[in-house]
Design a protein around this motif. Structure first.
Motif, PDB file in Angstrom:
ATOM      1  N   VAL A 113       0.716  -1.075  -0.114  1.00 14.62           N
ATOM      2  CA  VAL A 113      -0.053   0.340  -0.085  1.00 14.62           C
ATOM      3  C   VAL A 113       0.917   1.070   0.072  1.00 14.62           C
ATOM      4  N   VAL A 114       2.031   1.020   1.337  1.00 16.84           N
ATOM      5  CA  VAL A 114       2.513   2.234   0.715  1.00 16.84           C
ATOM      6  C   VAL A 114       3.844   3.074  -0.853  1.00 16.84           C
ATOM      7  N   ALA A 115       4.087   1.715  -1.225  1.00 16.28           N
ATOM      8  CA  ALA A 115       4.693   1.506  -2.437  1.00 16.28           C
ATOM      9  C   ALA A 115       3.788   2.421  -3.359  1.00 16.28           C
ATOM     10  N   LYS A 116       2.541   2.038  -3.472  1.00 13.44           N
ATOM     11  CA  LYS A 116       1.565   2.445  -4.709  1.00 13.44           C
ATOM     12  C   LYS A 116       1.227   3.421  -4.273  1.00 13.44           C
ATOM     13  N   ASN A 117       0.955   3.763  -3.104  1.00 16.92           N
ATOM     14  CA  ASN A 117       0.479   5.855  -3.634  1.00 16.92           C
ATOM     15  C   ASN A 117       1.246   6.440  -3.044  1.00 16.92           C
ATOM     16  N   MET A 118       3.240   5.851  -3.029  1.00 16.88           N
ATOM     17  CA  MET A 118       3.912   6.783  -3.182  1.00 16.88           C
ATOM     18  C   MET A 118       5.061   6.618  -4.149  1.00 16.88           C
ATOM     19  N   PHE A 119       5.235   5.557  -5.081  1.00 12.62           N
ATOM     20  CA  PHE A 119       5.141   5.771  -6.729  1.00 12.62           C
ATOM     21  C   PHE A 119       4.766   5.269  -7.352  1.00 12.62           C
ATOM     22  N   TYR A 120       3.440   6.179  -7.787  1.00 18.42           N
ATOM     23  CA  TYR A 120       2.532   5.856  -8.686  1.00 18.42           C
ATOM     24  C   TYR A 120       2.776   6.850  -9.704  1.00 18.42           C
ATOM     25  N   ASN A 121       2.973   7.926  -9.296  1.00 18.28           N
ATOM     26  CA  ASN A 121       3.036   8.650 -10.517  1.00 18.28           C
ATOM     27  C   ASN A 121       4.311  10.027 -10.153  1.00 18.28           C
ATOM     28  N   GLN A 122       5.579   8.664  -9.751  1.00 19.74           N
ATOM     29  CA  GLN A 122       6.038   9.807  -9.191  1.00 19.74           C
ATOM     30  C   GLN A 122       6.940  10.138  -7.815  1.00 19.74           C
ATOM     31  N   GLY A 123       5.737  10.033  -7.642  1.00 24.49           N
ATOM     32  CA  GLY A 123       5.801  11.038  -5.878  1.00 24.49           C
ATOM     33  C   GLY A 123       4.665  11.706  -6.469  1.00 24.49           C
ATOM     34  N   GLN A 124       4.450  12.308  -7.514  1.00 23.91           N
ATOM     35  CA  GLN A 124       4.083  13.801  -8.043  1.00 23.91           C
ATOM     36  C   GLN A 124       2.723  13.521  -7.216  1.00 23.91           C
ATOM     37  N   ILE A 125       2.074  13.564  -5.594  1.00 22.00           N
ATOM     38  CA  ILE A 125       0.887  13.205  -5.299  1.00 22.00           C
ATOM     39  C   ILE A 125       1.170  13.766  -3.700  1.00 22.00           C
ATOM     40  N   CYS A 126      -0.361  14.622  -3.719  1.00 25.08           N
ATOM     41  CA  CYS A 126       0.113  16.212  -2.628  1.00 25.08           C
ATOM     42  C   CYS A 126      -0.214  15.067  -1.578  1.00 25.08           C
ATOM     43  N   SER A 127      -0.984  14.157  -1.967  1.00 28.72           N
ATOM     44  CA  SER A 127      -1.392  13.017  -0.467  1.00 28.72           C
ATOM     45  C   SER A 127      -0.442  11.681  -0.551  1.00 28.72           C
ATOM     46  N   ALA A 128       0.865  12.062  -0.664  1.00 28.73           N
ATOM     47  CA  ALA A 128       1.357  10.456  -0.428  1.00 28.73           C
ATOM     48  C   ALA A 128       1.875  10.230   0.519  1.00 28.73           C
ATOM     49  N   PRO A 129       1.869   9.239   0.854  1.00 35.74           N
ATOM     50  CA  PRO A 129       2.541   8.504   2.588  1.00 35.74           C
ATOM     51  C   PRO A 129       4.153   8.334   2.556  1.00 35.74           C
ATOM     52  N   SER A 130       4.705   9.821   2.412  1.00 38.81           N
ATOM     53  CA  SER A 130       5.478  10.021   2.794  1.00 38.81           C
ATOM     54  C   SER A 130       6.810   9.807   3.526  1.00 38.81           C
ATOM     55  N   VAL A 131       6.076   9.994   4.633  1.00 37.45           N
ATOM     56  CA  VAL A 131       6.906   9.195   5.824  1.00 37.45           C
ATOM     57  C   VAL A 131       6.061   8.007   6.541  1.00 37.45           C
ATOM     58  N   VAL A 132       7.468   6.998   6.813  1.00 37.05           N
ATOM     59  CA  VAL A 132       6.657   6.082   7.037  1.00 37.05           C
ATOM     60  C   VAL A 132       6.573   5.799   8.772  1.00 37.05           C
ATOM     61  N   HIS A 133       6.297   5.275   9.332  1.00 33.68           N
ATOM     62  CA  HIS A 133       6.616   5.762  11.113  1.00 33.68           C
ATOM     63  C   HIS A 133       6.600   3.840  11.588  1.00 33.68           C
ATOM     64  N   ILE A 134       7.945   3.442  11.769  1.00 28.81           N
ATOM     65  CA  ILE A 134       7.849   1.853  12.192  1.00 28.81           C
ATOM     66  C   ILE A 134       8.365   1.918  13.266  1.00 28.81           C
ATOM     67  N   PRO A 135       7.832   0.580  14.268  1.00 28.32           N
ATOM     68  CA  PRO A 135       8.556   0.075  14.990  1.00 28.32           C
ATOM     69  C   PRO A 135      10.348  -0.199  14.970  1.00 28.32           C
ATOM     70  N   ASN A 136      10.778  -0.053  16.279  1.00 26.76           N
ATOM     71  CA  ASN A 136      11.987  -0.585  15.555  1.00 26.76           C
ATOM     72  C   ASN A 136      12.185  -1.983  15.504  1.00 26.76           C
ATOM     73  N   LYS A 137      11.732  -2.528  15.669  1.00 30.69           N
ATOM     74  CA  LYS A 137      11.731  -4.501  15.787  1.00 30.69           C
ATOM     75  C   LYS A 137      11.955  -4.483  14.258  1.00 30.69           C
ATOM     76  N   TYR A 138      10.879  -3.718  13.630  1.00 28.22           N
ATOM     77  CA  TYR A 138      10.190  -4.428  12.470  1.00 28.22           C
ATOM     78  C   TYR A 138      10.378  -3.622  10.479  1.00 28.22           C
ATOM     79  N   LYS A 139      11.655  -2.896  11.356  1.00 29.27           N
ATOM     80  CA  LYS A 139      12.372  -1.922  10.794  1.00 29.27           C
ATOM     81  C   LYS A 139      12.765  -2.389   9.608  1.00 29.27           C
ATOM     82  N   ASP A 140      14.122  -3.516   9.381  1.00 29.68           N
ATOM     83  CA  ASP A 140      14.507  -4.641   8.861  1.00 29.68           C
ATOM     84  C   ASP A 140      13.539  -5.686   7.740  1.00 29.68           C
TER      85      ASP A 140
END
Ligand code: NAD
Length: 501
Positions: free
Chosen positions: A292-319
């Motif tokens: 879901v992140v990749a689709k909404n962030m990258f579909y128009n080369q990121g030229q999207i006002c409402s893109a999810p541009s920052v993901v906050h992830i618990p440390n243990k799931y980062k990798d």
């Protein structure tokens, strides 16, 4: 798109592109006169020579405004029965749908966005918006109230059109942003002057020509061409009752001071964003989240006002998340915009080189894949490989800059309150989201996030019934939904007091 389809529309586009100039649509004689042939630089990515966009003159702006006022006074549109307005808007929607591939191709040639993304998503969405507001036109009720203070008194509370509305559009999703404004403005009976972006004019011109074919009067839907200077001339006109703007926050600030320089006007501003998407402590299905992140962030080369541009992830799931999002982002590699692939190009070479320079200045330790390991692109000067940056320094300006490029930032956290704190620190407040299996966690985070739109376990789904818009520097005003009608109408109270015999 098949080769045969492309070939048949190629003939159509070749005809459109034969035009030397992209001229305004004015309900006056000025329409025919090319007063100023100053062309606006475009950045064609194919061998096509796009028609030059005419910089409308000050006289043309004034004439458009006078004609819009004059036509509004005739009531040719606003007094047409609601049923007839509905029918004409539906015919317009049908024509856009019928010509969707041609419109998509023009939009693609102007901006480099992939034709597949336009045909599959942008055009159908614009058509659905138009139909949705068309259908609403004859379903709206006004109210009457009896105060009882004077016996059988009553107040008739009616929604009436505001008058002349200036619609100023961006290049990144021109037809959708046009439909979001023009459809409710026409549904309410206003007269409109559209000023499209200088980078996406031809597609709006074509779309508006279908409105005339449908029977919408020219005086109620005019179009001025040109860059921000034309927008400024329009906004400064005293007779403009409302400016409906979509674009950057910087331009919105300028428009605010220009508009109020000549009297009070209604304003609605739909601006940029820096959306945060929080993977909750009780989140599951990292692969689904990463898709879901990749689709909404990258579909128009990121030229999207409402893109999810920052993901906050618990440390243990980062990798795990980084590996999943890198896998998912491969489907969003930019390709030839006519190839039938999902993703095309960025708007200009200048936009690409600006972001490349910024990325080159960063230490490679912040990159999830090193730029040297990324595949070679066919249009390197007009596109960027999806880029994922991890745990940039706290003070880096990327955290709160709308990059309008395929650059995702990942921030790991220990405690979810840190994630909420950092999301809310942003100067923007358009879209945010939360991903968790636990409804309480979702609702708690959604309640704390400061943004106009909060997505839960999804992103970017856009039903017409649900309003869309921002707070803080993402603007004010709302698109879609019945609430939007208030942006294009005023409440008139007609009060009847019975005569005492
Ligand atoms: P922009 O601000 O550069 O231009 C937008 C429009 O304003 C253009 O038509 C331009 O000619 C006009 N303009 C420029 N200066 C003006 C002035 N002084 N007075 C009047 N008009 C003026 O934005 P852009 O680059 O075309 O579009 C990208 C921006 O739009 C991004 O910030 C993006 O986030 C935003 N956007 C927001 C939404 C939303 O719904 N919130 C949707 C799409 C795009």
């Amino acid at each position: 798109m098949t080769d045969a389809t492309l070939k048949s529309i190629d003939t159509y586009v070749a005809k459109v592109l034969e035009e030397a100039f992209c001229t305004p649509f004015l309900a006056s004689d000025g329409n025919q006169t090319v007063i100023n042939t100053a062309s606006i630089a475009r950045d064609p990515w194919l061998e096509y020579r796009l028609p030059s966009v005419i910089q409308s003159s000050e006289d043309q702006v004034r004439e458009a405004v006078e004609a819009g006022q004059r036509e509004f006074a005739t009531g040719a549109w606003s007094r047409l029965s609601k049923h007839s307005r509905r029918e004409l808007l539906l015919v317009w929607a049908n024509l856009l749908e019928h010509h969707a591939e041609q419109l998509a191709l023009i939009n693609c040639l102007e901006t480099g966005r992939s034709i597949r993304s336009l045909v599959d998503h942008s055009l159908p969405k614009a058509v659905r918006i138009l139909r949705w507001f068309a259908e609403l036109t004859d379903k709206l009720e006004d109210r009457s109230v009896n105060s009882g203070e004077y016996g059988d008194d009553f107040g008739l509370i009616r929604r009436e059109p505001i008058g002349l509305v200036a619609v100023i559009l961006p290049w990144n999703d021109p037809l959708v942003t046009m439909a979001w404004k023009v459809a409710p403005a026409l549904a309410m009976g206003n007269s409109i002057i559209v000023k499209p972006s200088e980078h996406a004019t031809l597609v709006i011109r074509e779309a508006i020509s279908f409105a005339y074919e449908a029977g919408i009067p020219l005086g109620y839907l005019q179009m001025l061409t040109g860059d921000g200077r034309v927008g400024e001339l329009l906004v400064r006109q005293r007779a403009v009752s409302k400016v409906a703007f979509t674009g950057s926050s910087l331009t919105a600030l300028k428009i605010g001071s220009q508009a109020y320089g000549t009297g009070l006007k209604r304003l609605s501003m739909e601006c940029g964003g820096k959306g945060s998407f929080i993977f909750g402590k009780k989140g599951e299905n990292i692969d689904g989240f990463a898709n879901v992140v990749a689709k909404n962030m990258f579909y128009n080369q990121g030229q999207i006002c409402s893109a999810p541009s920052v993901v906050h992830i618990p440390n243990k799931y980062k990798d795990r998340f980084i590996s999943a999002v890198l896998d998912a982002s491969r489907a969003f590699t930019p390709r030839h915009p006519l190839s039938g692939e999902l993703v095309g190009l960025m708007i200009s070479k200048a936009a690409v080189s600006k972001i490349r320079e910024e990325l080159e200045a960063l230490d490679t330790k912040f990159f999830a894949i090193k730029p040297s390991d990324q595949p070679t692109l066919s249009f390197p000067s007009r596109s960027l490989y999806p880029t994922v940056l991890v745990d940039l320094p706290e003070k880096h300006h990327f955290w709160d800059a709308e990059l309008f490029a395929p650059v995702l930032l990942v921030r790991s956290y220990d405690c979810v309150s840190e994630a909420v704190y950092h999301s809310n620190k942003s100067k923007y407040g358009l879209s945010c989201g939360v991903w968790s299996r636990d409804i309480d966690e979702c609702m708690e985070i959604a309640g704390k996030l400061r943004a106009g739109n909060i997505h839960i376990n999804s992103w970017g789904d856009d039903p017409n019934l649900v309003p869309f818009g921002g707070i803080k520097e993402s603007g004010f005003g709302r698109e879609k939904s019945i609430d939007t009608l208030g942006e294009y109408s005023f409440v008139k109270s007609i009060y009847y007091k019975p005569q005492v015999p």
